[in-house]
Design a protein around this motif. Structure first.
Motif, PDB file in Angstrom:
ATOM      1  N   PHE A 139      68.297  64.461  85.910  1.00 41.68           N
ATOM      2  CA  PHE A 139      67.116  64.985  86.613  1.00 41.68           C
ATOM      3  C   PHE A 139      67.520  66.048  87.639  1.00 41.68           C
ATOM      4  CE2 PHE A 139      64.122  61.080  85.948  1.00 41.68           C
ATOM      5  CZ  PHE A 139      64.003  61.428  84.624  1.00 41.68           C
ATOM      6  N   LEU A 187      59.810  64.854  83.757  1.00 41.78           N
ATOM      7  CA  LEU A 187      61.236  65.195  83.908  1.00 41.78           C
ATOM      8  C   LEU A 187      62.042  64.712  82.702  1.00 41.78           C
ATOM      9  CD1 LEU A 187      61.864  64.483  87.713  1.00 41.78           C
ATOM     10  CD2 LEU A 187      61.874  66.711  86.585  1.00 41.78           C
ATOM     11  N   ARG A 229      66.196  69.846  87.593  1.00 39.04           N
ATOM     12  CA  ARG A 229      65.628  70.502  88.780  1.00 39.04           C
ATOM     13  C   ARG A 229      66.323  71.839  89.037  1.00 39.04           C
ATOM     14  NH1 ARG A 229      64.693  67.558  94.203  1.00 39.04           N
ATOM     15  NH2 ARG A 229      63.623  69.535  94.435  1.00 39.04           N
TER      16      ARG A 229
END
Lengths: 187, 233
Positions: free
Chosen positions: B49, A173, B53
Motif C-alpha cells: 500500500f 488500494l 501511494r
C-alpha cells in the motif's frame, strides 16, 4: 487579512457578486484535480469544473453555514462527475475494465528510458488503473490521496458511514495494488 | 518470532488504512503494530500500500483550466419587467396599454355602446339598479347565437380551404399526367426511329449477302469453263 470562505459567501449574497471569483480562484485547482481524476479526461474535467462553480453560484443561497464550503462544493463536483460517468457508454467502460484487470504491459524496457519518460509511464498507468476502478472506490482514493481529506470529512461529503469509507479505501488500494503490480516489476 | 499467513481473522482493514494515513488512535496503532509483528501477509500488504501511494503521487496536475463564472447581480422580478418594458417597441407598449385598459374595464363590468347619442361607457359599479332576469336571458340567447355563428363561419372556412386544397391537388395530378404522356410519346417516337434504323441495317446486310452469292456463282462458272478448256487441249 484573508477572508474566510463563509465571509466571501456572505459578501456575494450581500450583492458583491465579484467576491465569488475569490472562491473560484481559491478552489479551482482542487475541483479540477478532483474532476480530472474522477473523469480521466482533461476536456471533460474542465467542463465539469466550470459546471461545478456555476452550480455553486446559482445555489449559493441554499448553502448552510453549518457545513464547510469545501465539503459542499466537493459534493457538487462529485454529483456532476457521477452524472457524467453514468452517461458514458457501458460498452466502452467494460472493454477498458477488461484490459485493465489483466494488468499492464509496459511499452518498452523502461531501464533504457530517462527518468522523465519513466515518470510519464507511471503516471499514465496510474491514471488508467484509477479509471478502471469502480467510481465509489475511486472517489474515496482521490479525496484521500490527492485532496488530503480526513476519512470523517469524506464520510460527511459522501453521506456514508466512516467504516464504509475505510472499507472502500482498503478495497480500492488492494485493487490498485493488483493493477500496478506488473508495472512495479517492470521498473 | 513466527509469522503467520493472512487469515479472515486478521480483520484489520479499517485499522490498517487508518494507520496507513496516520489517522489511527493510540489504541489502533498499538493493535496494528502488534499484529504486523505476527502476520507476514498483512505486513507485506501494508508495504504494498505504501508503494501504491508512492505511485499515485506521481500523477500531479500541471495545467489549470480558466474558470469563468458570470457573476451578474441578481435582479428582482420587477427589475426584469422594467427592463423588458424599456426595451419594448412603441407599438408593443401601446398594445399592452390598450390590453391592460380593456382588462380593467372588463373587471369593472363596463358596458360600451354606440348609438344616436354617440359613444358611451357605463360601469357596473356606477349603476344603481342591477340587470333584470330578462336582460340576462337576452344576453344568453345573444351569446348562443354568436357562438353558433362563429362555429358556422369556422366550418365554412374549413370547407373552403379543403375544397381549394382538393382543386390544387387535382390540378397537380393533371399536369403530372400530361407530362407523363408527353414523355411516353417521345419515348415511342424514339423507339420507332431505332426500329427503322435497324430495319435499314438488315436490308443493307441482306443486299450485300445476295451480291456475294451471285458474284461467287459467276466466278465458279468461269473457273469450270477454264478447266474444261484445258482438258480439251
Amino acid at each position: 487579512m484573508e477572508l474566510s470562505d463563509t465571509q466571501i459567501i456572505e459578501r456575494t449574497l450581500g450583492g458583491d457578486t465579484d467576491a465569488f471569483n475569490l472562491l473560484v480562484r481559491r478552489w479551482e485547482r482542487h475541483i479540477y484535480g478532483l474532476t480530472l481524476r474522477m473523469l480521466g479526461r482533461d476536456d471533460e474535467a474542465k467542463d465539469a469544473t466550470q459546471e461545478t462553480f456555476l452550480s455553486a453560484y446559482r445555489n449559493l443561497s441554499k448553502f448552510r453555514g453549518e457545513a464547510k464550503f469545501s465539503s459542499w462544493i466537493y459534493r457538487i463536483a462529485l454529483n456532476i462527475c457521477n452524472t457524467r460517468l453514468r452517461g458514458r457508454s457501458r460498452f466502452v467502460i467494460s472493454i477498458e475494465e477488461q484490459r485493465e484487470e489483466s494488468g499492464f504491459e509496459p511499452v518498452a524496457d523502461t531501464n533504457d528510458l530517462g527518468d522523465n519518460i519513466q515518470q510519464q509511464q507511471i503516471t499514465l498507468h496510474v491514471r488508467r488503473a484509477l479509471q478502471s476502478l469502480p467510481a465509489e472506490m475511486r472517489q474515496v482514493i482521490v479525496m484521500k490521496e490527492y485532496e488530503g481529506l480526513k476519512f470523517s470529512e469524506i464520510a460527511d461529503i459522501l453521506g456514508i458511514p466512516l467504516s464504509t469509507v475505510k472499507t472502500r479505501m482498503y478495497t480500492g488500494l488492494s485493487e490498485m495494488r493488483k493493477r500496478l503490480e506488473r508495472l512495479r516489476e517492470a521498473i | 518470532m513466527s509469522y503467520t499467513d493472512k487469515t479472515p481473522n486478521c480483520n484489520m482493514h479499517e485499522a490498517m488504512v487508518s494507520y496507513l494515513y496516520d489517522e489511527a488512535s493510540v489504541e489502533e496503532c498499538r493493535q496494528v503494530e502488534a499484529h504486523l509483528v505476527e502476520c507476514r501477509s498483512c505486513k507485506e500488504e501494508l508495504e504494498a500500500f505504501h508503494r501504491v501511494r508512492g505511485m499515485l503521487q506521481q500523477w500531479q496536475i500541471d495545467d489549470l483550466p480558466v474558470v469563468r463564472v458570470e457573476t451578474t447581480a441578481r435582479r428582482s422580478f420587477f427589475e426584469v419587467l422594467r427592463e423588458l418594458f424599456t426595451l419594448m417597441p412603441v407599438w408593443a407598449k401601446a398594445t399592452g396599454a390598450v390590453a391592460a385598459l380593456m382588462l380593467v374595464l372588463a373587471a369593472l363590468g363596463t358596458e360600451v355602446s354606440i348609438g344616436k347619442q354617440g359613444f358611451s361607457l357605463s360601469a357596473d359599479i356606477t349603476r344603481s339598479n342591477k340587470r333584470s332576469a330578462s336582460d340576462a336571458e337576452q344576453i344568453r340567447v345573444d351569446l348562443r347565437v354568436m357562438v353558433n355563428d362563429m362555429i358556422l363561419a369556422s366550418e365554412r372556412q374549413q370547407k373552403d380551404e379543403l375544397t381549394m386544397k382538393l382543386v390544387a391537388l387535382e390540378s397537380q395530378l393533371q399536369s403530372a399526367h400530361q407530362s407523363d404522356l408527353v414523355r411516353l410519346a417521345a419515348s415511342i417516337e424514339d423507339q420507332r426511329a431505332r426500329i427503322k434504323t435497324i430495319e435499314r441495317d438488315i436490308d443493307r446486310r441482306e443486299g450485300l449477302n445476295l451480291a456475294d452469292i451471285l458474284f461467287s456463282e459467276l466466278t465458279n462458272d468461269r473457273d469450270e469453263r477454264r478447266t474444261d478448256k484445258k482438258i480439251g487441249d
